[in-house]
Design an enzyme around this catalytic site. Structure first.
Site, PDB file in Angstrom:
ATOM      1  N   GLY A  53      41.897   0.863  20.581  1.00  0.00           N
ATOM      2  CA  GLY A  53      40.763   1.869  20.939  1.00  0.00           C
ATOM      3  C   GLY A  53      40.268   2.612  19.507  1.00  0.00           C
ATOM      4  O   GLY A  53      40.678   1.975  18.414  1.00  0.00           O
ATOM      5  N   ASN A  54      39.312   3.497  19.663  1.00  0.00           N
ATOM      6  CA  ASN A  54      38.780   4.098  18.492  1.00  0.00           C
ATOM      7  C   ASN A  54      38.453   5.583  19.073  1.00  0.00           C
ATOM      8  O   ASN A  54      38.608   6.126  20.140  1.00  0.00           O
ATOM      9  CB  ASN A  54      37.386   3.504  17.954  1.00  0.00           C
ATOM     10  CG  ASN A  54      36.191   3.381  19.015  1.00  0.00           C
ATOM     11  OD1 ASN A  54      35.803   4.434  19.314  1.00  0.00           O
ATOM     12  ND2 ASN A  54      35.907   2.041  19.463  1.00  0.00           N
ATOM     13  N   HIS A  55      37.935   6.422  17.919  1.00  0.00           N
ATOM     14  CA  HIS A  55      37.947   7.848  18.108  1.00  0.00           C
ATOM     15  C   HIS A  55      36.687   8.276  18.812  1.00  0.00           C
ATOM     16  O   HIS A  55      36.155   9.458  18.953  1.00  0.00           O
ATOM     17  CB  HIS A  55      38.124   8.615  16.767  1.00  0.00           C
ATOM     18  CG  HIS A  55      39.395   8.502  16.294  1.00  0.00           C
ATOM     19  ND1 HIS A  55      40.456   9.224  17.046  1.00  0.00           N
ATOM     20  CD2 HIS A  55      39.828   8.025  15.012  1.00  0.00           C
ATOM     21  CE1 HIS A  55      41.529   8.963  16.110  1.00  0.00           C
ATOM     22  NE2 HIS A  55      41.439   8.368  15.122  1.00  0.00           N
ATOM     23  N   SER A  56      35.633   7.249  19.203  1.00  0.00           N
ATOM     24  CA  SER A  56      34.473   7.739  19.817  1.00  0.00           C
ATOM     25  C   SER A  56      34.738   8.632  21.107  1.00  0.00           C
ATOM     26  O   SER A  56      35.540   8.360  21.901  1.00  0.00           O
ATOM     27  CB  SER A  56      33.670   6.368  20.285  1.00  0.00           C
ATOM     28  OG  SER A  56      32.542   7.022  21.129  1.00  0.00           O
ATOM     29  N   ALA A 100      30.731   2.855  21.133  1.00  0.00           N
ATOM     30  CA  ALA A 100      31.646   2.217  20.058  1.00  0.00           C
ATOM     31  C   ALA A 100      32.454   1.036  20.750  1.00  0.00           C
ATOM     32  O   ALA A 100      33.632   1.463  20.638  1.00  0.00           O
ATOM     33  CB  ALA A 100      32.444   3.363  19.426  1.00  0.00           C
TER      34      ALA A 100
END
Ligand code: CTP
Length: 403
Positions: free
Chosen positions: A212-215, A280
């Site tokens: 995943g990512n930090h969005s 994102a």
């Protein structure tokens, strides 16, 4: 969500039999989510009690320039109250008060608030049929119209005098509907369908792990909320996000993976007028998703990744009438890279975030953007809250689609 939600309303109540209906009006306005402060003319208190209206509005009811009941008399600041209001509704509005409004008389608090206000003013006349028809009353209506005040027509029916005709104050439900209809007319995104993506996507590795990512989804959610307040019908396709917001005011499609986001966007895109893709999206996902939890048996673990579909580029290929907006998060050659993305993905406008700018990016509550348009027009903005950035973005889009 009602267009009246969160609106600050001064309800002016004047001395007519219909003043008892002000109680219903307050109740309905509060139900719509509005904050109501009632200002009565002194004589109106003989028709309905301030206690009823203060209980229903949950605010003190004011009717004179000073608090008479208080030993240490306080001045009720009409200027502050006039400027506080997002709109003023005078209901019932007697011939006497309307005439004073038309002529700038200021012999009670309500009239002083009216004269101090800069917001839209609605009024619902209530009087006997002959008074309503009188040329002098008509002249008053014309004067008020020339000030931009909005009349909510009186209705036909039995009047306090026992006569039947026009002059009955519009029913509270109808007053509210007329105000809502009128407010919607002035909204720049009325009748526009907006498709917005926000948040990250999670690409499963096994049943418990993902890439995943930090969005946070904050930027896209702020755009969605502001678009609703400008009259748009919004569909928000949202990846996993913990942000709490008013979901009832729009259609929210919750998704997890890039593939699900792709499907949801393609289902909605055709019927949209504007699409803003701020999510994102993961660019890669594991080639295989393990059915079982991966055990830590090996010293190293290699996960093979494959490209996800570029959702923005895919709708750029099929877009017809839609206004298409993308985001670019860059760390170097920002403007140049963003321009390339705009062209390659067939966008009308791209919003650039540079990770080199302080206050910009994924997690925080602020952002710093540069808007780049198809004709290369480039507009940089200061660091602002994500709510204010959302306003800038939508204002920019609105001026473009109306150009
Ligand atoms: N986007 C998308 N689908 C993807 C990847 C990106 O819809 N699979 C959208 C994002 O929502 C954003 C825009 O494309 O509006 C820019 O994404 P970004 O990741 O910055 O650019 P890429 O095109 O992926 O290029 P690169 O990673 O090389 O910078």
């Amino acid at each position: 969500m009602s267009i009246l939600n969160g609106k600050k309303i001064v309800l002016g109540v004047t001395a007519g039999i219909a003043a008892y209906k002000a109680a219903f009006l307050v109740r309905l306005l509060v139900k719509e989510g509005a904050e109501v402060k009632v200002v009565m003319t002194p004589k109106a208190k003989e028709f309905v009690t301030p206690l009823t209206l203060s209980t229903l509005s949950k605010n003190e009811v004011l009717s004179s320039f000073t608090n008479e009941d208080d030993d240490t008399a306080q001045w009720n600041n009409h200027v502050a109250l006039g400027l506080w209001a997002d709109l003023i509704v005078v209901a019932p509005a007697t011939a006497n008060t309307l005439s004073k409004m038309a002529h700038g008389t200021s012999d009670n608090l309500l009239l002083a608030v009216y004269l101090s206000a800069k917001c839209p003013v609605y009024y619902a006349p209530a009087m006997d049929l002959d008074m309503y028809k009188h040329p002098s009353t008509k002249a008053t209506f014309n004067t008020l119209e020339s000030f931009g005040n909005i009349k909510i027509e009186a209705e036909h029916g039995e009047l306090a005098s026992g006569l039947i005709g026009e002059g009955r104050m519009a029913e509270p439900e109808n007053i509210i509907q007329k105000i809502k209809d009128h407010m919607l007319l002035g909204l720049p995104l009325k009748d526009k369908k907006l498709l917005i993506t926000a948040g990250p996507t999670y690409e499963a590795i096994d049943p418990v792990r993902f890439i995943g990512n930090h969005s946070s989804g904050k930027m896209g959610i702020a755009i969605a909320q502001h678009a609703v307040s400008l009259g748009a019908k919004v569909t928000l396709v949202l990846g996993p996000s913990s942000v709490v917001f008013d979901r009832k005011s729009m259609k929210v499609v919750d998704v997890v993976s890039a593939e699900q986001m792709y499907e949801a966007v393609h289902k909605e895109f055709n019927s949209s007028n504007i699409a803003i893709l701020s999510a994102a999206v993961a660019d890669y996902r594991p080639t295989k998703v393990s059915a079982e939890k991966i055990k830590k048996t090996e010293r190293t673990l290699t996960i093979q990744l494959e490209k996800t579909q570029d959702i923005l580029a895919s709708i750029g290929k099929i877009k017809e009438h839609q206004f298409l907006v993308g985001f670019a998060l860059e760390t170097q050659n920002e403007i140049e890279n963003a321009k390339k993305k705009l062209e390659k993905k067939n966008l009308d406008l791209i919003i650039l975030n540079s990770l080199r700018d302080k206050g910009a990016g994924f997690k925080g509550d602020t952002n710093k953007i540069t808007i780049i348009e198809k004709d290369n027009k480039t507009t940089p903005f200061e660091v602002k809250s994500k709510d204010d950035v959302a306003k800038d973005i939508l204002n920019h889009i609105i001026t473009r689609i109306h150009a």
